[in-house]
Scaffold this active site. Structure first.
Site, PDB file in Angstrom:
ATOM      1  N   LYS A 171     -28.023 -38.409  -8.521  1.00  0.00           N
ATOM      2  CA  LYS A 171     -27.319 -38.157  -7.310  1.00  0.00           C
ATOM      3  C   LYS A 171     -27.678 -38.737  -5.933  1.00  0.00           C
ATOM      4  CE  LYS A 171     -28.931 -34.204  -8.928  1.00  0.00           C
ATOM      5  NZ  LYS A 171     -29.429 -33.012  -9.624  1.00  0.00           N
ATOM      6  N   SER A 230     -31.791 -37.469 -13.470  1.00  0.00           N
ATOM      7  CA  SER A 230     -31.009 -36.397 -12.609  1.00  0.00           C
ATOM      8  C   SER A 230     -31.012 -36.360 -11.108  1.00  0.00           C
ATOM      9  CB  SER A 230     -31.529 -35.151 -13.288  1.00  0.00           C
ATOM     10  OG  SER A 230     -30.890 -34.008 -12.450  1.00  0.00           O
ATOM     11  N   ARG A 271     -29.622 -28.727 -20.496  1.00  0.00           N
ATOM     12  CA  ARG A 271     -30.952 -29.064 -20.418  1.00  0.00           C
ATOM     13  C   ARG A 271     -31.751 -27.397 -19.985  1.00  0.00           C
ATOM     14  NH1 ARG A 271     -32.010 -32.624 -15.724  1.00  0.00           N
ATOM     15  NH2 ARG A 271     -34.203 -32.224 -16.435  1.00  0.00           N
ATOM     16  N   ASP A 301     -24.444 -35.254 -14.589  1.00  0.00           N
ATOM     17  CA  ASP A 301     -25.672 -34.572 -14.411  1.00  0.00           C
ATOM     18  C   ASP A 301     -25.477 -33.134 -14.582  1.00  0.00           C
ATOM     19  OD1 ASP A 301     -28.408 -34.372 -13.507  1.00  0.00           O
ATOM     20  OD2 ASP A 301     -27.633 -33.483 -11.867  1.00  0.00           O
ATOM     21  N   HIS A 355     -35.133 -36.687  -0.058  1.00  0.00           N
ATOM     22  CA  HIS A 355     -34.894 -35.729  -0.974  1.00  0.00           C
ATOM     23  C   HIS A 355     -36.242 -35.005  -1.320  1.00  0.00           C
ATOM     24  CE1 HIS A 355     -33.297 -33.695  -4.571  1.00  0.00           C
ATOM     25  NE2 HIS A 355     -34.519 -33.923  -5.284  1.00  0.00           N
TER      26      HIS A 355
HETATM   27  N1  URA Z   1     -33.832 -31.408  -9.714  1.00  0.00           N
HETATM   28  C1  URA Z   1     -32.894 -31.877 -10.101  1.00  0.00           C
HETATM   29  O1  URA Z   1     -31.541 -32.394  -9.481  1.00  0.00           O
HETATM   30  N2  URA Z   1     -32.713 -32.244 -11.616  1.00  0.00           N
HETATM   31  C2  URA Z   1     -33.940 -31.997 -12.327  1.00  0.00           C
HETATM   32  O2  URA Z   1     -33.529 -32.376 -13.748  1.00  0.00           O
HETATM   33  C3  URA Z   1     -34.784 -31.434 -11.781  1.00  0.00           C
HETATM   34  C4  URA Z   1     -34.589 -31.105 -10.363  1.00  0.00           C
END
Ligand code: URA
Length: 432
Positions: A185, A181, A166, A159, A80
């Site tokens: 995922k 977050s 947010r 999320d 990631h």
């Molecule tokens: N990338 C994400 O997936 N979530 C965040 O909160 C910040 C960056």
């Protein structure tokens, strides 16, 4: 809910039951957004400890579909990137690591704002499809050791809803919220181990090394609590990665890199991240041996062959990969020149990313169409000496009217100084 907001506002720890009731109430809309907003602001100022962060991650992860990759043999290692400009590492790493024997079952995202997305880049290859059923996805990994698809709407819905809130309440930039977050995922996608490329600098969420280290530690901790190995590589995103920004342009640079003649920074980063993926996937004993293996796969042409196999398996036109000049191009181009002599001391990744969006390479809103041929080819990078009138970059677009605004943004990105800037390292720190 008021009591729970007070508790967090006073800096106290919330229990698993309390966090569960908040997330459940948020998903079912029983708790109104204004109370969740206040709660997020309390977290923003008071933070969450590692136990609370892991509980929040777990709750979010379980809010939707959990991908089961157990049918695929081997250790599934995901990568990631926290988002950058010119970051085409997935296009290179996925086939490279797959060729080395680590199964790649990757769910990627689209570009938004100043950063690009893997799915958009791959879709610049004619016919390439990222839409597939779960069964097709698993089947492709089983037969080709590689598949890349989009994340469906059922993946971590908590999320999606929380991030949207947010975003409009100035609470994105909190380490626990970012870590939960991202990790929710990644974990929902079923990976056994994860390598995180944590960007720091102008073009990134994390602006300082200290903040990046803190985020890395929190993500590694979440992984440990959930029995997944996590390695975080902190890398600089003060200037774009490689020389190209924009979808088809980045595919071309990825092809060059897979063939062994890509830019040094991009190649180094892919070898560094790929090396960790091979070790976590248990196909190499250590990082040094893993890097040698990856270099061999590039040299022998096997990495490039795997890329072609991957493109073909997902419906893409392999002819475009063998002859990259067939990839989408742009009707118009403009050379961007220096108006002074000196060393290139700043090449602001954020401004370059915004310029590429202006040219049509990215989305200004979630639903904007993408011009696959648009983008920027950098001719100089930080530390290079440039002369007055010398070309610094070439801008590409199919909309000639976009150049005026794009050039204004380019002016903001560049700083030329008399003194040669200190050499900046790309790979700053590895944490596990
Ligand atoms: N990338 C994400 O997936 N979530 C965040 O909160 C910040 C960056």
């Amino acid at each position: 809910m008021v009591e729970l907001i007070v508790k967090k506002r006073n800096g106290l720890e919330l229990s698993k039951d309390e966090l569960t009731s908040i997330i459940d109430g948020f998903i079912s809309s029983e708790i109104p957004d204004y109370q969740i907003s206040a709660f997020l602001m309390a977290i923003y100022f008071k933070g969450m400890n590692s136990t609370e962060t892991a509980i929040l991650t777990d709750l979010m992860m379980r809010s939707g579909e959990l991908i089961d990759l157990s049918e695929i043999e081997g250790i599934k290692v995901d990568k990631h990137s926290t988002g950058g400009v010119g970051d085409k590492t997935t296009l290179i790493l996925a086939p490279l690591v797959a060729a080395a024997g680590v199964p790649v079952a990757k769910m990627s995202g689209r570009g938004l704002g100043h950063t690009g997305g893997t799915l958009d880049k791959m879709e610049s290859i004619s016919g390439f499809s990222v839409d597939m059923t779960r069964a097709q996805f698993i089947e492709n990994v089983k037969s080709h050791n590689i598949a890349v698809c989009g994340q469906n709407a059922n993946l971590v819905p908590a999320d999606k809803k929380l991030y949207a809130l947010r975003d409009v309440t100035a609470t994105v930039n909190n380490i626990s919220l970012i870590a939960s977050s991202i990790m929710s995922k990644k974990l929902a996608c079923g990976a056994d181990a994860i390598v995180i490329d944590l960007k720091v600098g102008h073009g990134a969420f994390m602006k300082t090394l200290e903040d990046a280290e803190e985020l890395a530690e929190v993500m590694i901790n979440i992984g440990a609590k959930m029995n997944r190995k996590v390695i975080a590589v902190i890398t600089s995103m003060s200037e774009p990665l490689g020389y190209t920004i924009g979808n088809a342009l980045e595919v071309k640079e990825a092809i060059d890199t897979l063939k062994g003649h890509g830019p040094e920074d991009l190649t180094d980063l892919c070898l560094e991240l790929g090396g960790h993926m091979l070790v976590l996937g248990e196909v190499a004993e250590n990082h040094e041996k893993a890097v040698l293996k990856l270099k061999d796969l590039i040299k022998s042409g096997k990495a490039f062959d795997k890329f072609k196999e991957f493109v073909e398996a997902q419906g893409g036109d392999v002819n475009c990969i063998e002859h990259p000049e067939l990839l989408p191009g742009a009707k118009y181009q403009r050379t961007y020149k220096s108006n002074e002599n000196g060393y290139l001391s700043e090449l602001n990744a954020l401004d370059i990313g915004l310029t590429s969006v202006k040219l049509g390479a990215g989305r200004e809103t979630k639903d904007s169409a993408i011009d696959f041929g648009a983008g920027i080819r950098l001719l100089k990078k930080m530390g290079d000496f440039v002369e007055n009138g010398e070309a610094l970059a070439v801008l590409y677009s199919n909309d000639e009217s976009s150049f005026e605004k794009a050039v204004e943004l380019m002016d903001l990105a560049y700083k030329i100084s008399e003194e040669k800037p200190k050499e900046k390292r790309l790979i700053l720190k590895t944490m596990r």
